[in-house]
Design an enzyme around this catalytic site. Structure first.
Site, PDB file in Angstrom:
ATOM      1  N   LYS A   1     -29.472 -22.774  40.602  1.00 56.45           N
ATOM      2  CA  LYS A   1     -30.436 -23.874  40.531  1.00 56.45           C
ATOM      3  C   LYS A   1     -29.942 -25.054  41.357  1.00 56.45           C
ATOM      4  O   LYS A   1     -28.905 -25.634  41.053  1.00 56.45           O
ATOM      5  CB  LYS A   1     -30.644 -24.343  39.093  1.00 56.45           C
ATOM      6  CG  LYS A   1     -31.730 -25.408  38.996  1.00 56.45           C
ATOM      7  CD  LYS A   1     -31.777 -26.120  37.659  1.00 56.45           C
ATOM      8  CE  LYS A   1     -30.893 -27.335  37.605  1.00 56.45           C
ATOM      9  NZ  LYS A   1     -31.289 -28.435  38.504  1.00 56.45           N
TER      10      LYS A   1
ATOM     11  N   GLU B   1     -16.789 -28.385  38.030  1.00 54.45           N
ATOM     12  CA  GLU B   1     -16.319 -29.357  39.020  1.00 54.45           C
ATOM     13  C   GLU B   1     -17.000 -30.664  38.678  1.00 54.45           C
ATOM     14  O   GLU B   1     -18.198 -30.818  38.902  1.00 54.45           O
ATOM     15  CB  GLU B   1     -16.718 -28.938  40.441  1.00 54.45           C
ATOM     16  CG  GLU B   1     -16.141 -27.633  40.912  1.00 54.45           C
ATOM     17  CD  GLU B   1     -14.689 -27.743  41.326  1.00 54.45           C
ATOM     18  OE1 GLU B   1     -14.114 -28.857  41.239  1.00 54.45           O
ATOM     19  OE2 GLU B   1     -14.128 -26.726  41.733  1.00 54.45           O
TER      20      GLU B   1
ATOM     21  N   CYS C   1     -17.753 -36.691  44.678  1.00 53.94           N
ATOM     22  CA  CYS C   1     -17.006 -36.702  43.424  1.00 53.94           C
ATOM     23  C   CYS C   1     -15.528 -37.022  43.672  1.00 53.94           C
ATOM     24  O   CYS C   1     -14.859 -37.587  42.818  1.00 53.94           O
ATOM     25  CB  CYS C   1     -17.144 -35.371  42.701  1.00 53.94           C
ATOM     26  SG  CYS C   1     -16.947 -33.967  43.779  1.00 53.94           S
TER      27      CYS C   1
ATOM     28  N   GLU D   1     -17.185 -43.783  37.081  1.00 58.00           N
ATOM     29  CA  GLU D   1     -17.597 -43.284  38.388  1.00 58.00           C
ATOM     30  C   GLU D   1     -18.942 -43.903  38.762  1.00 58.00           C
ATOM     31  O   GLU D   1     -19.921 -43.753  38.040  1.00 58.00           O
ATOM     32  CB  GLU D   1     -17.718 -41.756  38.335  1.00 58.00           C
ATOM     33  CG  GLU D   1     -18.019 -41.148  39.672  1.00 58.00           C
ATOM     34  CD  GLU D   1     -18.081 -39.628  39.630  1.00 58.00           C
ATOM     35  OE1 GLU D   1     -18.627 -39.086  38.668  1.00 58.00           O
ATOM     36  OE2 GLU D   1     -17.573 -39.000  40.585  1.00 58.00           O
TER      37      GLU D   1
END
Lengths: 287, 509
Positions: free
Chosen positions: B214, B288, B322, B419
């Site tokens: 997806k 991840e 990331c 983040e």
């Protein structure tokens, strides 16, 4: 038999290179299959778990910073110390109802297993590390490093051999750990702490708690400063609960329940890798 | 000795400044003297369908419930296409197709033949690279220079790399025989859509698994173009299935009984939810997740090279990375000079049309992300940090954000801990290597970090102590299919890329 009155041992925990009692001062009875009282074991609490995690975390830096050669020597030293105390462990297992022959076998395999893992400490990064031929002009290599603080949940079977099998791969590569010993059979684990203590294993690298495992397991596996869980209990409800607890801080979980801890398959480097991370380093190449 | 010393210091403080070059204060002023003519990449020959369906069992099929979502160009806010919203019925169909393909065809093929399919796919990605790069830029907002030079070539390279593994797997795992897992459910993010697809699909197929993937709901188009490539390459039906949709579609994949493995790239928040929902199952998983990468600069670093590295670490792909170096840690002695040079360099960055080949920073990927970044800018200011943004012009439409740095921040500030996933850098200082290590590790994340110094021994010492899966020394944000990537701590579990990237897709006997 002489008339001399035997000196009994007080079984305590092993935390930070010392043998404290539970902070709660609670104990519970350990009996042999015939119902005879053998010893009292510490019934540790949430606070004991948390204290042990703090100690394990502070030991991690030093232990992971030791040379692989040195860690191998120390693991070998544990085997040497255990060899010298074979009789003690055989007696202890017999007291709890084991057959002498089986007890002897359990100790011998435990000793040999420690030697097996002692030999891996300075080979694991050679076999499982890589130099990576990247297309850009960089030097690039990947090396395994220890994951950090590992929570070990011991099973009821083979109370010495199972603990040795779980601890050896975890500490061989530089992790520190907290062990929740079997509720039923905690005595060998505590005595193993004495062996560790006599083997130059730095304080806090291995910490052993006894008590009602169900009371402690959630505190250990939800602790934010524990990086991985090595679980040997084969109960689907417990396993699911551990998995859920682990997700709070993305802990690595290895479920490893076994019916026969004497099998050779428990000696393999992949069990070490389960508690290692791969770090990849890049550096430009140029004049 | 004391005499000489006095003399020197007297010279230095004798009223007049030290003699310097007459041009010392001059710097390149791109904004007023340099005008870049626009150089847009033409999107004329790129065809984007008005509507895309799921790719299941080798065919494009309409969603069972008939619902569609829209994908927009974040640089213009125009609708690019409509794509199917996957429901659990669609996911079920895809998983069944993948299972059938696994049992009937893919697991029966030799490694060599599997590899040849992957080589074909790699070649076709190269052949359609221009179209894929332009599509990626239109759908996601990243500068064409990056999609053209990084995303698409690396995606092809990943297929080439893992193609070669397919018939050599017995050499990868000493003492063990690897076997495929079965059906892999894969959920990928919007920051590197095609590249993340390659990271997921290439190792899965090489090891003999089949896939239900997806793509993210803001960037589905290149995945659907990849589906066309699978067809063109003659890949057996059902080996790769693409189901589009948002979070609920992903959740249907994670919770499907017929899936043997989940691979997820995305936020730590969602990663934890996935890990929790996999509790008590026997599904393997790799995660991840997020990061807050420390980029550590020592006084002996080559300063101009370092400035370029810092820029690349935080402003590459609008900071939607990331592993971005979003926490700059500077040794005190050079912090003032470095920050000034960084500000000067930031002024030269061109923010604008992602399709323009001069553009350095493109559009923020979505409205939601744009709002999140702006919220963090506000939080930073409210926390008392000092904000500096480059003075560049921004386009009128679309979601654009100026390159931003925050100074005067502390370890406990939210902009230092959380983040942001945008072009926002926080700057702290340190005195000793130990302090740098302490600050670098003071985070739940551990994905990537950078270190800048001329001293090799310092790289090894600090590099060993910083707990992260990737350590870029005197460089940053470099990627390669042979190089394993993945996090420590809350940045994830498992590695992707390289030999290590095979592990998540096999069971070892």
């Amino acid at each position: 038999m002489s008339d001399r009155l035997e000196v009994l041992k007080t079984y305590k925990t092993y935390v930070g290179g010392k043998f404290p009692r539970s902070e709660s001062n609670r104990i519970y009875r350990i009996e042999n299959p015939g119902g005879k009282h053998i010893a009292n074991a510490c019934r540790c609490t949430r606070k004991d778990v948390r204290d042990a995690v703090v100690v394990a975390r502070s030991a991690f830096d030093g232990w992971s910073g030791r040379s692989a050669y040195n860690r191998g020597q120390i693991l070998y030293r544990i085997a040497e110390m255990l060899e010298g105390r074979k009789d003690q462990f055989v007696n202890e297992l017999e007291l709890l109802g084991a057959k002498k022959k089986n007890a002897q076998k359990e100790i011998e395999i435990s000793i040999d297993r420690l030697i097996y893992y002692a030999g891996w400490t300075d080979k694991i990064s050679q076999v499982f590390g890589t130099v990576n031929p990247v297309a850009s002009s960089h030097f690039n290599f990947s090396m395994p490093e220890p994951t950090g603080v590992v929570g070990i949940i011991g099973p009821d079977e083979s109370p010495l051999l199972s603990i040795v099998s779980l601890v050896a791969p975890v500490i061989a590569c530089g992790n520190s750990c907290i062990i929740l010993a079997s509720t039923e059979n905690p005595l060998s684990a505590v005595s193993f702490g004495e062996v560790l203590h006599a083997s130059d294993v730095p304080a806090g690298v291995v910490n052993i708690l006894t008590g009602n495992r169900d009371e402690m397991v959630n505190h250990l596996t939800t602790h934010m400063d524990v990086n991985a869980i090595f679980n040997a209990i084969n109960d689907s409800e417990t396993k699911k609960q551990l998995d859920e607890n682990a997700s709070i801080s993305v802990k690595r979980v290895k479920h490893y329940s076994q019916s026969d801890w004497s099998e050779e398959k428990h000696e393999n480097p992949y069990l070490i890798l389960d508690f290692m991370e791969t770090k990849t380093t890049w550096h430009p190449v140029g004049a | 000795m004391s005499e000489t010393k006095e003399k020197t210091s007297a010279d230095a403080t004798n009223g007049s400044p030290k003699p310097t070059s007459p041009n010392a204060d001059l710097k390149l002023d791109f904004a007023s003297f340099w005008e870049y003519s626009s150089a847009p990449e033409s999107s004329d020959f790129v065809e984007i369908n008005e509507k895309y369906n799921h790719f299941i069992n080798g065919e494009f099929v309409e969603p069972e419930k008939g619902r569609y979502m829209k994908s927009i160009n974040p640089a213009s806010e125009e609708i690019l296409t409509e794509f199917a919203e996957g429901t659990s019925e669609d996911v079920d169909k895809a998983v069944q197709a993948a299972r059938k393909a696994y049992n009937k065809t893919w697991s029966k093929l030799s490694g060599r033949e599997r590899g040849k399919y992957l080589y074909r796919i790699a070649r076709m990605i190269q052949e359609r690279s221009r179209e894929l790069a332009i599509t990626e830029t239109m759908d996601g907002g990243k500068p064409i220079r990056e999609s053209r030079d990084v995303d698409v070539p690396l995606a092809a390279a990943h297929f080439f790399y893992y193609a070669g593994w397919a018939d050599k797997l017995e050499y990868a795992f000493p003492g063990r025989k690897p076997e495929p897992l079965g059906v892999c459910g894969q959920i990928i993010p919007w920051n590197f859509p095609l590249l993340m697809l390659a990271w997921k699909i290439a190792p899965a197929l090489a090891t003999g698994n089949t896939v239900v993937l997806k793509p993210a709901e803001t960037t589905p188009i290149t995945a659907l173009k990849f589906a066309e490539i699978c067809s063109d390459a003659g890949l057996p039906d059902g080996v790769v299935n693409i189901v589009t949709g948002a979070g609920q579609t992903g959740s249907a994949i994670v919770n499907h009984q017929g899936v043997d493995k989940i691979a997820f790239t995305g936020s730590t928040e969602v990663g934890k939810i996935i890990q929790k929902s996999l509790a008590g199952t026997y599904k393997k998983y790799t995660l991840e997740l997020g990061g807050k990468g420390p980029n550590i600069v020592f006084e002996d670093a080559p300063i101009d090279q370092t400035v370029e590295g810092i820029i690349n670490a935080i402003f590459f792909n609008q900071g939607h990375v990331c592993c971005a170096g979003s926490r700059l840690l500077i040794q005190e002695g050079i912090s003032e000079r470095l920050i000034q040079k960084l500000k000067d360099r930031m002024e030269t960055l061109i923010v604008g049309d992602p399709l323009d080949k001069n553009t350095d920073i493109g559009a923020i990927n979505s409205k939601a992300q744009f709002e999140k970044i702006n919220e963090y800018l506000e939080i930073g200011v409210n926390e008392g940090a000092e904000i500096y943004q480059s003075k560049c012009d921004l386009p009128e439409n679309g979601y654009f954000c100026r390159p931003t740095i925050f100074t005067g921040v502390g370890q406990s500030n939210r902009i230092v801990r959380e983040e942001i996933f945008g072009p926002v850098l926080t700057i702290q200082t340190f005195r000793t290597p130990d302090e740098a290590i302490e600050k670098a590790n003071n985070t739940p994340y551990g994905l990537a970090s950078g270190i800048w110094t001329d001293k090799g021994s310092k790289i090894f010492k600090v590099g060993q102590k910083v707990r992260s899966g990737v350590m870029w020394s005197n460089t940053y944000n470099k990627f390669d299919p042979t190089s394993p990537f993945g996090g420590y701590k809350e940045s994830g579990i498992g590695r992707e890329g390289g030999l290590h990237g095979l592990y998540p897709y096999v069971k070892l006997n």
